[in-house]
Design a protein around this motif. Structure first.
Motif, PDB file in Angstrom:
ATOM      1  N   GLY A 187       0.714  -1.178   0.161  1.00 39.87           N
ATOM      2  CA  GLY A 187       0.034   0.111  -0.005  1.00 39.87           C
ATOM      3  C   GLY A 187       0.883   1.237   0.111  1.00 39.87           C
ATOM      4  N   ILE A 188       1.984   1.415   0.868  1.00 38.68           N
ATOM      5  CA  ILE A 188       2.903   2.668   0.790  1.00 38.68           C
ATOM      6  C   ILE A 188       3.633   2.414  -0.479  1.00 38.68           C
ATOM      7  CG2 ILE A 188       4.847   3.425   1.962  1.00 38.68           C
ATOM      8  CD1 ILE A 188       3.874   2.298   4.715  1.00 38.68           C
ATOM      9  N   LYS A 189       4.185   1.228  -0.952  1.00 38.54           N
ATOM     10  CA  LYS A 189       5.008   1.401  -1.988  1.00 38.54           C
ATOM     11  C   LYS A 189       4.099   1.808  -3.337  1.00 38.54           C
ATOM     12  CE  LYS A 189       8.225  -1.702  -4.828  1.00 38.54           C
ATOM     13  NZ  LYS A 189       8.766  -3.102  -4.694  1.00 38.54           N
ATOM     14  N   PHE A 190       3.186   1.291  -3.514  1.00 43.25           N
ATOM     15  CA  PHE A 190       2.423   1.647  -5.037  1.00 43.25           C
ATOM     16  C   PHE A 190       1.263   2.657  -4.901  1.00 43.25           C
ATOM     17  CE2 PHE A 190       3.786  -3.021  -5.105  1.00 43.25           C
ATOM     18  CZ  PHE A 190       4.381  -2.805  -5.920  1.00 43.25           C
ATOM     19  N   ASN A 191       0.835   2.794  -3.481  1.00 47.26           N
ATOM     20  CA  ASN A 191      -0.607   3.910  -3.544  1.00 47.26           C
ATOM     21  C   ASN A 191      -0.315   4.918  -2.471  1.00 47.26           C
ATOM     22  OD1 ASN A 191      -1.774   0.840  -3.950  1.00 47.26           O
ATOM     23  ND2 ASN A 191      -2.483   2.312  -5.319  1.00 47.26           N
ATOM     24  N   LYS A 192       0.818   4.884  -1.909  1.00 52.99           N
ATOM     25  CA  LYS A 192       1.330   5.863  -0.790  1.00 52.99           C
ATOM     26  C   LYS A 192       0.497   6.019   0.502  1.00 52.99           C
ATOM     27  CE  LYS A 192       3.439   8.807  -4.294  1.00 52.99           C
ATOM     28  NZ  LYS A 192       3.273  10.403  -4.844  1.00 52.99           N
ATOM     29  N   ASP A 193      -0.070   4.714   0.638  1.00 53.71           N
ATOM     30  CA  ASP A 193      -1.367   4.511   1.943  1.00 53.71           C
ATOM     31  C   ASP A 193      -1.288   3.380   2.385  1.00 53.71           C
ATOM     32  OD1 ASP A 193      -3.452   4.666   3.537  1.00 53.71           O
ATOM     33  OD2 ASP A 193      -4.950   5.226   2.082  1.00 53.71           O
ATOM     34  N   VAL A 194      -0.846   3.173   3.493  1.00 52.46           N
ATOM     35  CA  VAL A 194      -0.433   1.709   4.225  1.00 52.46           C
ATOM     36  C   VAL A 194      -1.902   0.996   4.262  1.00 52.46           C
ATOM     37  CG1 VAL A 194      -1.002   2.597   6.589  1.00 52.46           C
ATOM     38  CG2 VAL A 194       0.459   0.655   6.202  1.00 52.46           C
ATOM     39  N   ILE A 195      -3.269   1.581   4.285  1.00 51.86           N
ATOM     40  CA  ILE A 195      -4.312   0.757   4.694  1.00 51.86           C
ATOM     41  C   ILE A 195      -5.174   0.900   3.212  1.00 51.86           C
ATOM     42  CG2 ILE A 195      -4.533   1.233   7.000  1.00 51.86           C
ATOM     43  CD1 ILE A 195      -6.727   3.413   6.546  1.00 51.86           C
ATOM     44  N   HIS A 196      -4.476   1.132   2.006  1.00 51.84           N
ATOM     45  CA  HIS A 196      -4.999   1.201   0.639  1.00 51.84           C
ATOM     46  C   HIS A 196      -5.639  -0.208   0.443  1.00 51.84           C
ATOM     47  CE1 HIS A 196      -5.529   1.796  -3.528  1.00 51.84           C
ATOM     48  NE2 HIS A 196      -5.559   0.361  -3.630  1.00 51.84           N
ATOM     49  N   PHE A 197      -5.360  -1.433   0.883  1.00 55.78           N
ATOM     50  CA  PHE A 197      -5.946  -2.621   0.745  1.00 55.78           C
ATOM     51  C   PHE A 197      -7.188  -2.602   1.311  1.00 55.78           C
ATOM     52  CE2 PHE A 197      -3.701  -3.359   4.785  1.00 55.78           C
ATOM     53  CZ  PHE A 197      -4.515  -4.184   5.404  1.00 55.78           C
ATOM     54  N   LYS A 198      -7.433  -2.157   2.647  1.00 58.17           N
ATOM     55  CA  LYS A 198      -8.663  -1.859   3.209  1.00 58.17           C
ATOM     56  C   LYS A 198      -9.784  -1.120   2.558  1.00 58.17           C
ATOM     57  CE  LYS A 198      -6.961  -2.674   7.876  1.00 58.17           C
ATOM     58  NZ  LYS A 198      -6.966  -2.152   9.265  1.00 58.17           N
ATOM     59  N   ARG A 199      -9.233   0.126   2.229  1.00 64.26           N
ATOM     60  CA  ARG A 199     -10.108   0.819   1.447  1.00 64.26           C
ATOM     61  C   ARG A 199     -10.621   0.455  -0.045  1.00 64.26           C
ATOM     62  NH1 ARG A 199      -9.792   6.411   3.207  1.00 64.26           N
ATOM     63  NH2 ARG A 199      -7.753   6.966   4.423  1.00 64.26           N
ATOM     64  N   ASN A 200      -9.526  -0.265  -0.734  1.00 64.07           N
ATOM     65  CA  ASN A 200      -9.771  -0.817  -2.058  1.00 64.07           C
ATOM     66  C   ASN A 200     -11.138  -1.694  -2.143  1.00 64.07           C
ATOM     67  OD1 ASN A 200      -9.142  -0.968  -4.631  1.00 64.07           O
ATOM     68  ND2 ASN A 200      -8.512  -2.833  -4.139  1.00 64.07           N
ATOM     69  N   ILE A 201     -10.859  -2.701  -0.832  1.00 62.01           N
ATOM     70  CA  ILE A 201     -12.018  -3.654  -0.737  1.00 62.01           C
ATOM     71  C   ILE A 201     -13.226  -3.245  -0.241  1.00 62.01           C
ATOM     72  CG2 ILE A 201     -12.710  -5.535   0.939  1.00 62.01           C
ATOM     73  CD1 ILE A 201      -9.704  -6.177   1.163  1.00 62.01           C
ATOM     74  N   ALA A 202     -13.335  -2.233   0.534  1.00 62.09           N
ATOM     75  CA  ALA A 202     -14.559  -1.516   0.813  1.00 62.09           C
ATOM     76  C   ALA A 202     -15.148  -0.852  -0.371  1.00 62.09           C
ATOM     77  CB  ALA A 202     -14.471  -0.543   2.070  1.00 62.09           C
ATOM     78  N   TYR A 203     -14.386  -0.175  -1.024  1.00 62.56           N
ATOM     79  CA  TYR A 203     -14.882   0.747  -2.194  1.00 62.56           C
ATOM     80  C   TYR A 203     -15.195  -0.506  -3.365  1.00 62.56           C
ATOM     81  CZ  TYR A 203     -12.434   4.210   0.173  1.00 62.56           C
ATOM     82  OH  TYR A 203     -11.882   5.244   1.300  1.00 62.56           O
ATOM     83  N   ASN A 204     -14.739  -1.443  -3.492  1.00 62.35           N
ATOM     84  CA  ASN A 204     -14.827  -2.103  -4.758  1.00 62.35           C
ATOM     85  C   ASN A 204     -15.692  -3.231  -4.754  1.00 62.35           C
ATOM     86  OD1 ASN A 204     -13.340  -0.386  -6.591  1.00 62.35           O
ATOM     87  ND2 ASN A 204     -11.505  -1.491  -5.987  1.00 62.35           N
ATOM     88  N   HIS A 205     -15.832  -3.475  -3.169  1.00 57.62           N
ATOM     89  CA  HIS A 205     -16.549  -4.906  -2.806  1.00 57.62           C
ATOM     90  C   HIS A 205     -17.658  -4.503  -1.585  1.00 57.62           C
ATOM     91  CE1 HIS A 205     -13.825  -7.372  -5.364  1.00 57.62           C
ATOM     92  NE2 HIS A 205     -13.029  -6.448  -4.948  1.00 57.62           N
ATOM     93  N   PRO A 206     -18.319  -3.636  -1.840  1.00 61.95           N
ATOM     94  CA  PRO A 206     -19.215  -3.176  -0.652  1.00 61.95           C
ATOM     95  C   PRO A 206     -20.129  -4.206  -0.038  1.00 61.95           C
ATOM     96  CG  PRO A 206     -20.193  -2.622  -2.976  1.00 61.95           C
ATOM     97  CD  PRO A 206     -18.891  -3.176  -3.252  1.00 61.95           C
ATOM     98  N   GLU A 207     -20.035  -5.390  -0.819  1.00 62.12           N
ATOM     99  CA  GLU A 207     -20.683  -6.642   0.097  1.00 62.12           C
ATOM    100  C   GLU A 207     -19.903  -7.300   1.091  1.00 62.12           C
ATOM    101  OE1 GLU A 207     -18.430  -8.352  -3.261  1.00 62.12           O
ATOM    102  OE2 GLU A 207     -19.734  -6.682  -3.185  1.00 62.12           O
TER     103      GLU A 207
END
Length: 485
Positions: free
Chosen positions: A52-72
């Motif tokens: 998350g830090i390396k590619f998106n500059k955000d350590v919790i990008h993986f959590k955000r990405n799951i919530a945004y793209n998989h709201p279920e």
């Protein structure tokens, strides 16, 4: 013979690799799209934090990405080494977990916890926690804390003095306010002192970061725990690394500092935490509890408050039109005359703070809990000794609960002021944040002073990278510059 020896030696490693893999995919097969699996051998969620830090500059990008793209998705299942780690990201599940707090305990293998904070409010369990909360709750009400507003305003005016276009470590500056405010609340004194060669607030920040690293990020410590060698009280010096020994020396420096505060305490007219905790005679046991409680309050309150204040100032620079609207609201008041009543009568400022808490909360989740028994959260079975956590950040920016969830929009708090179930910046349930009222007072006062004194602009030399050591915070907090109005 050699092959058998090698096989026996490999068994612990195979267990660490295969056990969480089996758990993760068993739940995925059982619950389908409601569960999202993040598995990586040995590293677990650390791998996704690093990416998350390396590619998106955000350590919790993986959590955000799951919530945004998989709201279920209701539950993210990952692991720390061999231990399954459940992260709930839907408010009904999070609240069920938080209200049934007796199903969990805090980790007991955190290195140095026994000399830092294990007797404080955060780590207390059972009746001891109930007694501490009952004892301290009256101090942290809005009404009680209103008497501290005058001295907090003095601190803000003293510390937040900036040169024109100067690059400012804004969170560190706010941490100085927060740490000295805690001194006022705890010991009725506001000295600006140094420990171990640096400012009090900076020393506490460094210790907090190292504490989290050794507990959750150190493979050496995880291996020690595997063999039953956990905290300092059971650890011989030869099991400690040189950096851990150095850290231990710094911890004792902090403890000596607090002991001096206790020995030189002078009761003032205002109520303080020390006078609440003090017992006669002042035995070593009472002294130890006070030390742990003070460190707990500084760890829990200073970093969270300073981060939220600093990131709120950053958002003022990011959205100059909102900055101007807030300044227009505040131009009608005099900073020296601000009191508790007035703080609650500024609708735009309160909406701004809520939106900053929603989008820039310093708390990635709760302190990870360990289940003390097998139990269910909804339909999900949690086994004893598994980790359980709450994904507060992805929940508070979830598209299912907030319209235009990625927009920074004050109108959501002005047109519909009812608080959403998913808005939990201070956690929820009986063990929510006791110091939330103090934090709000400090942040509002900082924002009022800054808006009435300076124009805030972004520092274009700083690349915003969000990491998570002790709190979810920028790697470089030189976020803004100031121009005096």
């Amino acid at each position: 013979m050699f092959i058998w020896i090698l096989f026996i030696l490999m068994l612990p490693l195979l267990w660490i690799i295969l056990y969480p893999l089996c758990i993760c995919y068993f739940y995925k097969f059982k619950h389908g799209k409601k569960v999202y699996v993040l598995y990586f051998p040995l590293l677990g969620q650390f791998k996704y934090r690093i990416d998350g830090i390396k590619f998106n500059k955000d350590v919790i990008h993986f959590k955000r990405n799951i919530a945004y793209n998989h709201p279920e998705v209701e539950l993210i299942i990952t692991h720390i080494f061999s231990r399954p780690y459940f992260i709930f990201i839907k408010p009904e599940k999070v609240k069920e977990m938080l209200y049934n707090y007796t199903n969990y305990k805090k980790r007991t293998d955190e290195i140095f916890r026994d000399i830092i904070a294990c007797q404080g409010l955060v780590y207390a369990e059972g009746q001891r926690w109930k007694d501490q909360k009952r004892e301290l709750s009256d101090f942290f009400t809005f009404e009680s804390l209103s008497s501290k507003i005058t001295v907090i305003k003095m601190l803000i005016q003293e510390i937040l003095q900036f040169k024109e276009n100067e690059r400012v470590n804004i969170i560190k500056q706010c941490a100085r306010i927060a740490s000295r405010t805690m001194q006022i609340c705890f010991f009725n004194q506001m000295k600006d002192e140094q420990i171990n060669g640096q400012h009090l607030s900076e020393e506490f920040q460094d210790l907090a970061k190292y504490f989290i690293y050794t507990t959750y990020g150190s493979l050496i410590h995880q291996m020690r725990c595997f063999f039953g060698i956990k905290s300092l009280s059971t650890m011989k010096s030869y099991f400690m690394t040189s950096s851990e020994k150095h850290f231990l020396q710094r911890v004792y420096g902090v403890r000596n500092y607090i002991n001096n505060l206790i020995d030189n305490y002078k009761k003032g007219q205002e109520k303080d935490v020390f006078s609440i905790l003090l017992r006669t005679p002042l035995t070593q046991e009472v002294r130890e509890k006070i030390i742990h409680q003070y460190i707990t309050f500084v760890f829990a309150g200073m970093d969270t408050t300073s981060h939220q204040a600093g990131m709120s100032i950053y958002m003022l620079g990011k959205y100059p039109s909102i900055q101007q609207k807030l300044r227009e609201e505040l131009n009608k008041i005099n900073f020296d005359e601000v009191d508790q009543k007035l703080l609650n009568q500024l609708p735009l400022l309160n909406a701004f703070l809520n939106e900053c808490l929603r989008t820039q909360t310093p708390v990635d989740g709760i302190i990870p809990r360990l289940a003390v028994k097998d139990h269910y959260v909804g339909e999900y079975l949690i086994k004893k000794d598994w980790y359980v956590d709450a994904g507060l950040q992805p929940m508070m920016t979830h598209p299912q609960y907030f319209e235009n969830h990625l927009d920074f929009n004050l109108e959501r708090w002005l047109l519909n002021p009812q608080v959403q179930d998913a808005f939990l910046p201070f956690s929820s349930g009986p063990r929510n944040c006791l110091g939330q009222h103090l934090a709000k007072i400090e942040i509002k006062l900082i924002l009022i002073y800054v808006l009435k004194t300076y124009q805030i602009i972004l520092d274009d030399q700083t690349d915003l990278v969000m990491e998570c050591n002790f709190h979810y915070a920028p790697a470089d907090d030189r976020l803004v510059k100031f121009i005096r109005i």
